[in-house]
Enzyme design. Structure first.
Site, PDB file in Angstrom:
ATOM      1  N   PRO A  11       0.788  -1.229   0.000  1.00  0.00           N
ATOM      2  CA  PRO A  11       0.000   0.000   0.000  1.00  0.00           C
ATOM      3  C   PRO A  11       0.820   1.279   0.000  1.00  0.00           C
ATOM      4  O   PRO A  11       1.846   1.369   0.670  1.00  0.00           O
ATOM      5  CB  PRO A  11      -0.828  -0.104   1.285  1.00  0.00           C
ATOM      6  CG  PRO A  11      -0.123  -1.112   2.125  1.00  0.00           C
ATOM      7  CD  PRO A  11       0.530  -2.061   1.171  1.00  0.00           C
ATOM      8  N   ASN A  12       0.331   2.228  -0.762  1.00  0.00           N
ATOM      9  CA  ASN A  12       0.862   3.596  -0.862  1.00  0.00           C
ATOM     10  C   ASN A  12       2.129   3.692  -1.695  1.00  0.00           C
ATOM     11  O   ASN A  12       2.603   4.795  -1.972  1.00  0.00           O
ATOM     12  CB  ASN A  12       1.081   4.222   0.532  1.00  0.00           C
ATOM     13  CG  ASN A  12      -0.187   4.233   1.357  1.00  0.00           C
ATOM     14  OD1 ASN A  12      -1.177   4.786   0.913  1.00  0.00           O
ATOM     15  ND2 ASN A  12      -0.183   3.603   2.511  1.00  0.00           N
ATOM     16  N   ARG A  19       5.304  10.851  -2.404  1.00  0.00           N
ATOM     17  CA  ARG A  19       4.958  10.464  -1.038  1.00  0.00           C
ATOM     18  C   ARG A  19       6.175  10.641  -0.124  1.00  0.00           C
ATOM     19  O   ARG A  19       7.171   9.922  -0.279  1.00  0.00           O
ATOM     20  CB  ARG A  19       4.557   8.990  -1.051  1.00  0.00           C
ATOM     21  CG  ARG A  19       4.326   8.413   0.307  1.00  0.00           C
ATOM     22  CD  ARG A  19       4.250   6.894   0.260  1.00  0.00           C
ATOM     23  NE  ARG A  19       4.007   6.408   1.604  1.00  0.00           N
ATOM     24  CZ  ARG A  19       4.302   5.191   2.031  1.00  0.00           C
ATOM     25  NH1 ARG A  19       4.854   4.318   1.210  1.00  0.00           N
ATOM     26  NH2 ARG A  19       4.061   4.850   3.270  1.00  0.00           N
ATOM     27  N   TYR A  24      11.310   8.506   1.459  1.00  0.00           N
ATOM     28  CA  TYR A  24      11.289   7.431   0.464  1.00  0.00           C
ATOM     29  C   TYR A  24      12.018   7.766  -0.835  1.00  0.00           C
ATOM     30  O   TYR A  24      12.164   6.905  -1.695  1.00  0.00           O
ATOM     31  CB  TYR A  24       9.835   7.031   0.165  1.00  0.00           C
ATOM     32  CG  TYR A  24       9.119   6.502   1.390  1.00  0.00           C
ATOM     33  CD1 TYR A  24       9.565   5.349   2.020  1.00  0.00           C
ATOM     34  CD2 TYR A  24       8.021   7.165   1.935  1.00  0.00           C
ATOM     35  CE1 TYR A  24       8.931   4.861   3.160  1.00  0.00           C
ATOM     36  CE2 TYR A  24       7.375   6.687   3.064  1.00  0.00           C
ATOM     37  CZ  TYR A  24       7.841   5.536   3.678  1.00  0.00           C
ATOM     38  OH  TYR A  24       7.218   5.058   4.796  1.00  0.00           O
ATOM     39  N   ASN A  76       8.079  -5.740  -0.973  1.00  0.00           N
ATOM     40  CA  ASN A  76       7.961  -4.566  -0.105  1.00  0.00           C
ATOM     41  C   ASN A  76       6.496  -4.485   0.286  1.00  0.00           C
ATOM     42  O   ASN A  76       5.676  -3.926  -0.454  1.00  0.00           O
ATOM     43  CB  ASN A  76       8.426  -3.285  -0.800  1.00  0.00           C
ATOM     44  CG  ASN A  76       8.423  -2.098   0.170  1.00  0.00           C
ATOM     45  OD1 ASN A  76       7.894  -2.211   1.271  1.00  0.00           O
ATOM     46  ND2 ASN A  76       8.991  -0.988  -0.244  1.00  0.00           N
ATOM     47  N   ALA A  79       3.224  -0.965   4.794  1.00  0.00           N
ATOM     48  CA  ALA A  79       2.701  -1.020   6.172  1.00  0.00           C
ATOM     49  C   ALA A  79       2.229  -2.420   6.570  1.00  0.00           C
ATOM     50  O   ALA A  79       2.247  -2.763   7.761  1.00  0.00           O
ATOM     51  CB  ALA A  79       1.570  -0.013   6.330  1.00  0.00           C
ATOM     52  N   GLU A 100      12.649  -9.662   1.648  1.00  0.00           N
ATOM     53  CA  GLU A 100      11.955  -8.472   2.159  1.00  0.00           C
ATOM     54  C   GLU A 100      12.744  -7.232   1.753  1.00  0.00           C
ATOM     55  O   GLU A 100      13.972  -7.192   1.915  1.00  0.00           O
ATOM     56  CB  GLU A 100      11.880  -8.573   3.686  1.00  0.00           C
ATOM     57  CG  GLU A 100      11.249  -7.371   4.352  1.00  0.00           C
ATOM     58  CD  GLU A 100      11.261  -7.488   5.889  1.00  0.00           C
ATOM     59  OE1 GLU A 100      12.047  -8.280   6.439  1.00  0.00           O
ATOM     60  OE2 GLU A 100      10.471  -6.748   6.515  1.00  0.00           O
ATOM     61  N   HIS A 102      12.789  -2.818   1.824  1.00  0.00           N
ATOM     62  CA  HIS A 102      12.251  -1.518   2.240  1.00  0.00           C
ATOM     63  C   HIS A 102      13.166  -0.410   1.751  1.00  0.00           C
ATOM     64  O   HIS A 102      14.398  -0.544   1.826  1.00  0.00           O
ATOM     65  CB  HIS A 102      12.133  -1.414   3.768  1.00  0.00           C
ATOM     66  CG  HIS A 102      11.251  -2.454   4.355  1.00  0.00           C
ATOM     67  ND1 HIS A 102       9.878  -2.408   4.237  1.00  0.00           N
ATOM     68  CD2 HIS A 102      11.535  -3.589   5.024  1.00  0.00           C
ATOM     69  CE1 HIS A 102       9.364  -3.473   4.828  1.00  0.00           C
ATOM     70  NE2 HIS A 102      10.350  -4.203   5.309  1.00  0.00           N
ATOM     71  N   ARG A 109      12.963   3.963  12.719  1.00  0.00           N
ATOM     72  CA  ARG A 109      11.813   4.867  12.677  1.00  0.00           C
ATOM     73  C   ARG A 109      10.906   4.623  13.893  1.00  0.00           C
ATOM     74  O   ARG A 109      11.391   4.204  14.929  1.00  0.00           O
ATOM     75  CB  ARG A 109      11.094   4.679  11.326  1.00  0.00           C
ATOM     76  CG  ARG A 109      12.015   5.068  10.146  1.00  0.00           C
ATOM     77  CD  ARG A 109      11.344   4.894   8.814  1.00  0.00           C
ATOM     78  NE  ARG A 109      10.155   5.737   8.702  1.00  0.00           N
ATOM     79  CZ  ARG A 109       9.218   5.579   7.769  1.00  0.00           C
ATOM     80  NH1 ARG A 109       9.355   4.615   6.861  1.00  0.00           N
ATOM     81  NH2 ARG A 109       8.168   6.371   7.739  1.00  0.00           N
ATOM     82  N   ARG A 113       7.077   0.398  13.688  1.00  0.00           N
ATOM     83  CA  ARG A 113       7.668  -0.168  12.463  1.00  0.00           C
ATOM     84  C   ARG A 113       8.801  -1.151  12.765  1.00  0.00           C
ATOM     85  O   ARG A 113       9.431  -1.690  11.853  1.00  0.00           O
ATOM     86  CB  ARG A 113       8.221   0.942  11.565  1.00  0.00           C
ATOM     87  CG  ARG A 113       7.169   1.879  11.033  1.00  0.00           C
ATOM     88  CD  ARG A 113       7.770   2.903  10.078  1.00  0.00           C
ATOM     89  NE  ARG A 113       6.918   4.066   9.981  1.00  0.00           N
ATOM     90  CZ  ARG A 113       5.849   4.163   9.163  1.00  0.00           C
ATOM     91  NH1 ARG A 113       5.543   3.175   8.358  1.00  0.00           N
ATOM     92  NH2 ARG A 113       5.112   5.253   9.155  1.00  0.00           N
TER      93      ARG A 113
HETATM   94  C1  DQA Z   1       8.359   0.857   3.737  1.00  0.00           C
HETATM   95  C2  DQA Z   1       8.479   1.029   5.261  1.00  0.00           C
HETATM   96  C3  DQA Z   1       7.131   0.795   5.933  1.00  0.00           C
HETATM   97  O1  DQA Z   1       7.262   0.981   7.352  1.00  0.00           O
HETATM   98  C4  DQA Z   1       6.113   1.796   5.429  1.00  0.00           C
HETATM   99  O2  DQA Z   1       4.843   1.510   5.983  1.00  0.00           O
HETATM  100  C5  DQA Z   1       6.041   1.859   3.959  1.00  0.00           C
HETATM  101  C6  DQA Z   1       7.275   1.766   3.171  1.00  0.00           C
HETATM  102  C7  DQA Z   1       9.675   1.222   3.018  1.00  0.00           C
HETATM  103  O3  DQA Z   1       9.831   0.823   1.880  1.00  0.00           O
HETATM  104  O4  DQA Z   1      10.527   1.926   3.588  1.00  0.00           O
HETATM  105  O5  DQA Z   1       4.980   2.095   3.383  1.00  0.00           O
HETATM  106  O6  DQA Z   1       8.063  -0.481   3.462  1.00  0.00           O
END
Ligand code: DQA
Length: 144
Positions: A11-12, A19, A24, A76, A79, A100, A102, A109, A113
């Protein structure tokens, strides 16, 4: 097994580029896809890039990655990393290795998280390198 690497984004991440760029970075998901395609070509791999804001889509695509004989999955989960037992179970349910990924380093953070359900089952985690996290993860796949 195929040479295809599924790159699944949660998501997002469709809003990357606009964003919270201070966290990011300025690259969009399309920019990251293009970088991955270039590197994949050099490594003899193929990229299947997906993004969804819906948890179940990510579960379905993990199952699909195994059914299609993918070499690996870069995930990735955004959240959902920190909330999703369904994703943990899906990773455990398939034999396809999952890395995984990120952009940021969640461990530095907010406390919410710091825990990763994905990390409990992932073969490896690459984080905190911005868009380069995806490239480093792809290089790790080439060594699997
Ligand atoms: C993320 C880190 C997550 O905590 C966050 O919710 C994201 C992006 C990252 O790529 O740094 O949406 O996965």
């Amino acid at each position: 097994m195929t040479n295809t690497v599924y790159v699944l984004n949660g998501p997002n991440l469709n809003l990357l580029g606009m964003r919270e760029p201070e966290i990011y970075g300025a690259d969009t998901l399309d920019d990251i896809a293009a970088m991955l395609e270039d590197r994949a070509r050099e490594l003899g791999l193929e990229i299947e890039m997906r993004q969804s804001n819906h948890e179940g889509h990510l579960v379905d695509w993990l199952h699909e990655a195994q059914a299609e004989g993918a070499k690996a999955v870069l995930l990735n989960a955004a959240a959902y990393t920190h909330t999703s037992i369904a994703l943990l179970d899906a990773i455990k349910a398939i034999r396809t290795p999952v890395i995984e990924v990120h952009l940021s380093d969640p461990s530095t953070r907010e406390p919410f998280r710091h825990h990763s359900y994905v990390g409990l089952a992932a073969a490896k985690t690459v984080q905190g390198l911005g868009a380069r996290s995806y490239l480093v993860a792809l290089e790790a796949v080439a060594e699997l």
